[in-house]
Enzyme design. Structure first.
Site, short mmCIF file in Angstrom:
data_model
loop_
_atom_site.label_atom_id
_atom_site.label_comp_id
_atom_site.label_asym_id
_atom_site.label_seq_id
_atom_site.Cartn_x
_atom_site.Cartn_y
_atom_site.Cartn_z
N ARG A 120 0.82 -1.23 0.00
CA ARG A 120 0.00 0.00 0.00
C ARG A 120 0.84 1.27 0.00
NH1 ARG A 120 -1.88 -3.71 -1.07
NH2 ARG A 120 -3.66 -4.81 -0.22
N SER B 75 -10.26 -0.49 3.99
CA SER B 75 -9.43 -0.59 5.21
C SER B 75 -8.96 0.79 5.63
CB SER B 75 -8.21 -1.47 4.93
OG SER B 75 -8.62 -2.77 4.63
N GLU C 162 -4.13 3.72 6.24
CA GLU C 162 -4.12 3.40 4.81
C GLU C 162 -4.90 4.48 4.06
OE1 GLU C 162 -4.52 -0.73 3.81
OE2 GLU C 162 -5.65 -0.27 1.99
C1 LIG Z 1 -15.47 -0.73 -0.12
C2 LIG Z 1 -14.00 -0.48 -0.41
C3 LIG Z 1 -13.14 -1.56 -0.56
C4 LIG Z 1 -11.77 -1.34 -0.81
N1 LIG Z 1 -10.94 -2.42 -0.99
C5 LIG Z 1 -9.63 -2.21 -1.27
C6 LIG Z 1 -8.73 -3.31 -1.49
O1 LIG Z 1 -9.10 -4.47 -1.44
N2 LIG Z 1 -7.43 -3.03 -1.75
C7 LIG Z 1 -6.95 -1.76 -1.82
O2 LIG Z 1 -5.75 -1.58 -2.09
N3 LIG Z 1 -7.78 -0.70 -1.62
C8 LIG Z 1 -9.09 -0.89 -1.35
N4 LIG Z 1 -9.92 0.18 -1.15
C9 LIG Z 1 -9.36 1.56 -1.15
C10 LIG Z 1 -9.37 2.24 -2.53
O3 LIG Z 1 -10.38 1.72 -3.34
C11 LIG Z 1 -8.03 2.07 -3.22
O4 LIG Z 1 -6.99 2.62 -2.43
C12 LIG Z 1 -8.00 2.74 -4.61
O5 LIG Z 1 -6.79 2.38 -5.25
C13 LIG Z 1 -8.12 4.26 -4.55
O6 LIG Z 1 -8.32 4.71 -5.88
P1 LIG Z 1 -9.04 6.11 -6.17
O7 LIG Z 1 -8.99 6.35 -7.63
O8 LIG Z 1 -10.38 6.15 -5.56
O9 LIG Z 1 -8.03 7.10 -5.42
P2 LIG Z 1 -8.40 8.37 -4.54
O10 LIG Z 1 -9.01 7.94 -3.25
O11 LIG Z 1 -9.14 9.36 -5.36
O12 LIG Z 1 -6.93 8.93 -4.26
C14 LIG Z 1 -6.06 8.19 -3.42
C15 LIG Z 1 -4.68 8.85 -3.45
O13 LIG Z 1 -4.14 8.72 -4.76
C16 LIG Z 1 -3.79 10.00 -5.28
N5 LIG Z 1 -4.04 9.98 -6.73
C17 LIG Z 1 -5.18 9.59 -7.37
N6 LIG Z 1 -5.01 9.69 -8.70
C18 LIG Z 1 -3.76 10.16 -8.91
C19 LIG Z 1 -2.99 10.48 -10.07
N7 LIG Z 1 -3.48 10.32 -11.30
N8 LIG Z 1 -1.74 10.93 -9.90
C20 LIG Z 1 -1.21 11.09 -8.66
N9 LIG Z 1 -1.87 10.80 -7.53
C21 LIG Z 1 -3.13 10.33 -7.66
C22 LIG Z 1 -4.67 10.99 -4.53
O14 LIG Z 1 -4.09 12.29 -4.49
C23 LIG Z 1 -4.72 10.34 -3.14
O15 LIG Z 1 -3.56 10.66 -2.39
C24 LIG Z 1 -11.29 0.00 -0.91
C25 LIG Z 1 -12.17 1.08 -0.77
C26 LIG Z 1 -13.51 0.85 -0.53
C27 LIG Z 1 -14.45 2.03 -0.41
#
Ligand SMILES: Cc1cc2nc3c(=O)[nH]c(=O)nc-3n(C[C@H](O)[C@H](O)[C@H](O)COP(=O)(O)OP(=O)(O)OC[C@H]3O[C@@H](n4cnc5c(N)ncnc54)[C@H](O)[C@@H]3O)c2cc1C
Length: 303
Positions: free
Chosen positions: A164, A213, A283
């Site tokens: 992560r 998480s 996380e």
């Molecule tokens: C129900 C649920 C289940 C989940 N299960 C998992 C799991 O099994 N495994 C897991 O790893 N995660 C899980 N997550 C967490 C989440 O889905 C992941 O961390 C996912 O990768 C976040 O992606 P996002 O596009 O929503 O990022 P965001 O939440 O929008 O951003 C997260 C971070 O990434 C940065 N970021 C986003 N895009 C860019 C870019 N293009 N360039 C630079 N920085 C960027 C943002 O600034 C921020 O710091 C879960 C979340 C939920 C709600």
């Protein structure tokens, strides 16, 4: 470009004040144009995907929150190498890959975010994480002294990807990445995805407002197990609640604020540290504010 955009709509936690500006960029040229325009003021830019791992501040963000869509959400395959735009939604990507007969990226369909978010966090499940299939990334990086941006291609091995965590530099913008996939039994892969989704629906509050998480699992243990062991399952601070189903899922039970969420995190960290001597690492990402400093302050007040 939209003014005063309510950020709670941009986060799976449904928490956050308003952003001064919100913009959805549809092409690489748009991103590069924006970066050139902001120059040394790049700290006013905040990049987001689906906000599925993001806690925004209650007071909002006095800056520009940027999301990628359009051609930045596209992907195309050249044999087993797939180039994916940072704005691509993981579930759409996996569905498209399976349709074309490619397997290996299914774990991403369980992670409700974008490809850019997956790179920034080296997202993964207990089966696989992105670092196992990521070959390289295209990243816009600023020269802090000059405020000048360069777009470069970085092999995954240079990104220091671990559990992560990605070793991105402050301000780095992920534009796209290349993952490797393979030919295989698509029906079997689909059935595995269905089984994994069923398991999650049984064991996690998958459909409630959360970031998944809240804490990373400490080495050799589970954050959920530790939080449950200190008796916090179901515990509530304001509108933020630790799920009854899975103690590492902190949910917005209706009207939670970022302050509630951080207070609940501080309590969990405090109790787990007192009882087990383990320091839980968040996380969830605090985006647009120094949530880490607030968390430490809250924790101090509990001692
Ligand atoms: C129900 C649920 C289940 C989940 N299960 C998992 C799991 O099994 N495994 C897991 O790893 N995660 C899980 N997550 C967490 C989440 O889905 C992941 O961390 C996912 O990768 C976040 O992606 P996002 O596009 O929503 O990022 P965001 O939440 O929008 O951003 C997260 C971070 O990434 C940065 N970021 C986003 N895009 C860019 C870019 N293009 N360039 C630079 N920085 C960027 C943002 O600034 C921020 O710091 C879960 C979340 C939920 C709600």
């Amino acid at each position: 470009m939209r003014a005063d955009e309510p950020l709670h709509r941009r986060s799976s936690l449904r928490i956050g004040g308003s952003a001064w500006r919100f913009v959805d960029l549809g092409s690489r040229e748009d991103v590069i144009g924006l970066l050139a325009a902001v120059g040394p003021d790049w700290r006013r830019l905040v990049w987001v995907g689906l906000g599925s791992n993001t806690l925004f501040p209650d007071e909002g963000i006095d800056g520009v929150v940027v999301r990628m869509s359009g051609e930045l959400a596209d992907w195309h395959s050249a044999e087993s190498q797939v180039t994916v735009g940072a704005g691509a939604v993981n579930a759409h990507l996996v569905r498209g890959l399976l349709r074309e007969g490619w397997i290996g990226a299914e774990f991403l369909s369980l992670i409700p975010g974008t490809f850019g978010g997956a790179v920034a966090l080296n997202a993964g499940t207990r089966e696989r994480e992105l670092s196992e299939i990521l070959e390289r990334c295209e990243i816009a990086r600023v020269n802090e002294e000059q405020g000048v941006w360069h777009v470069g291609t970085f092999p995954a091995s240079e990104l220091n990807l671990s559990y992560r965590h990605a070793g991105l530099k402050d301000g780095d913008v992920v534009l796209s990445g290349v993952v490797k996939v393979e030919r295989g039994d698509v029906e079997e892969a689909k059935s595995r995805v269905r089984q994994d989704k069923d398991r999650r629906n049984r064991t996690q509050p998958y459909r409630l407002a959360s970031v998944g998480s809240t804490f990373a699992n400490p080495q050799g243990d589970y954050a959920g197990r530790l939080i449950e062991a200190v008796g916090l399952k179901g515990h509530r601070v304001g509108g933020a609640q630790i799920s009854e189903l899975h103690a590492n899922f902190f949910i917005n039970a209706g009207d939670a604020t970022a302050a509630d969420f951080i207070a609940l995190m501080a309590l969990a960290r405090h109790r787990v540290r007192e009882r087990f001597g383990v320091e839980l690492r968040p996380e969830v990402r605090f985006v647009g504010f120094d949530g880490w400093a607030q968390l430490i302050e809250q924790e101090k007040s509990l001692r």
